[in-house]
Design an enzyme around this catalytic site. Sequence first.
Site, PDB file in Angstrom:
ATOM      1  N   HIS A  83      38.320  37.018  32.329  1.00  0.00           N
ATOM      2  CA  HIS A  83      39.707  36.572  32.173  1.00  0.00           C
ATOM      3  C   HIS A  83      40.643  37.759  31.944  1.00  0.00           C
ATOM      4  O   HIS A  83      41.755  37.805  32.497  1.00  0.00           O
ATOM      5  CB  HIS A  83      39.833  35.575  31.022  1.00  0.00           C
ATOM      6  CG  HIS A  83      38.947  34.380  31.172  1.00  0.00           C
ATOM      7  ND1 HIS A  83      38.649  33.537  30.122  1.00  0.00           N
ATOM      8  CD2 HIS A  83      38.288  33.891  32.252  1.00  0.00           C
ATOM      9  CE1 HIS A  83      37.842  32.576  30.552  1.00  0.00           C
ATOM     10  NE2 HIS A  83      37.597  32.773  31.840  1.00  0.00           N
ATOM     11  N   HIS A 240      40.911  27.408  37.550  1.00  0.00           N
ATOM     12  CA  HIS A 240      40.198  28.338  36.676  1.00  0.00           C
ATOM     13  C   HIS A 240      39.107  29.077  37.437  1.00  0.00           C
ATOM     14  O   HIS A 240      38.875  30.270  37.198  1.00  0.00           O
ATOM     15  CB  HIS A 240      39.589  27.631  35.461  1.00  0.00           C
ATOM     16  CG  HIS A 240      38.944  28.595  34.523  1.00  0.00           C
ATOM     17  ND1 HIS A 240      39.673  29.371  33.649  1.00  0.00           N
ATOM     18  CD2 HIS A 240      37.658  28.990  34.380  1.00  0.00           C
ATOM     19  CE1 HIS A 240      38.856  30.175  32.993  1.00  0.00           C
ATOM     20  NE2 HIS A 240      37.621  29.968  33.426  1.00  0.00           N
ATOM     21  N   ASP A 244      38.684  33.082  37.655  1.00  0.00           N
ATOM     22  CA  ASP A 244      37.428  33.803  37.417  1.00  0.00           C
ATOM     23  C   ASP A 244      37.106  34.746  38.572  1.00  0.00           C
ATOM     24  O   ASP A 244      36.690  35.893  38.364  1.00  0.00           O
ATOM     25  CB  ASP A 244      36.268  32.811  37.270  1.00  0.00           C
ATOM     26  CG  ASP A 244      36.128  32.248  35.861  1.00  0.00           C
ATOM     27  OD1 ASP A 244      36.744  32.799  34.928  1.00  0.00           O
ATOM     28  OD2 ASP A 244      35.383  31.263  35.703  1.00  0.00           O
ATOM     29  N   HIS A 267      30.147  33.189  38.856  1.00  0.00           N
ATOM     30  CA  HIS A 267      30.131  34.628  38.605  1.00  0.00           C
ATOM     31  C   HIS A 267      29.010  35.330  39.367  1.00  0.00           C
ATOM     32  O   HIS A 267      29.199  36.427  39.898  1.00  0.00           O
ATOM     33  CB  HIS A 267      29.979  34.902  37.108  1.00  0.00           C
ATOM     34  CG  HIS A 267      31.052  34.290  36.281  1.00  0.00           C
ATOM     35  ND1 HIS A 267      32.386  34.631  36.398  1.00  0.00           N
ATOM     36  CD2 HIS A 267      31.001  33.336  35.309  1.00  0.00           C
ATOM     37  CE1 HIS A 267      33.104  33.930  35.538  1.00  0.00           C
ATOM     38  NE2 HIS A 267      32.289  33.140  34.871  1.00  0.00           N
TER      39      HIS A 267
END
Length: 297
Positions: A83, A240, A244, A267
């Site tokens: 973030h 969101h 990311d 991720h």
Amino acid sequence: MLPEHHEHTLATPAICAGVGLHTGERVRLSVRPAPAGSGVVFMRSDVTDRDNVISATAESVTQTRLGTVITNKAGVSVSTIEHLMAALSALGVDNVLIEMDGPEVPIMDGSALPFVQLLDRAGFRRQPMPQSVIEILKPVEVIEGDKRASLTPCDRFEMRFEIEFDSAVIGHQVVDLVVTEDSFRDELMSARTFGFLEGVEALRAAGLARGGSMDNAIVIDGDKVLNAEGLRYTDEFVRHKALDAIGDLYVLGMPILGRFEGIKAGHGLNNALVRALLSRPDAYRVVTLAPALSKAG
């Protein structure tokens, strides 16, 4: 991308404190100005017996379960950097030293908004070094089951992200936008991380989510959001995920000229894509933007 095509750092240090999402530990964080060409570098001030400096590079990413972790050769790590990295990327901050007295970047409210506010208060300083960008020349793609992430040529930074969950609160969501500082501020920075209530106990048993609460995450129970204030965007979940991805891609160390597309990516796949790109020298080039000169270097 900044119109001046110069690197930037902060004008003054920016300091905050908060708890880590997974460790639950309170951490004090200071983002400090850094020399041109140094990139984004973390320093663990609580580690004094070995090398405590970790550069945020693709190679330093060592773990991607529920967050991005970077580790140096001495085994010192910093977790949940994405973030803050997204805020630095979107605001065009090239060079900073991030000092921390703990192992995990504070989760704050679960979005990039507090970090954007922190950086805004510190202000920005233009540096003499011309800025470089990574230009995508050929498509690069990584696939893992029904998950996919790709980078393709484009004359600006675009992002499309798609997710699908069984929960009626989320369902199928898509976001597709040109990523600029303005679009990040307007459409992505306030989107919070999220999780399912039934998974919380399992995460805590695994030593994760110890600092998680409805103050720093959207919590979903079946087909309803438990947070009293509800959602900040109707499609906050996919926004969101895009936030990311912006943070995960910034381990490349420079802005991207290209289009990112993610389908159910996280991720791990984001980092796999970065590594796949760097393993293909024919698929990209680094372009130095120098408007004062007759041609780019």
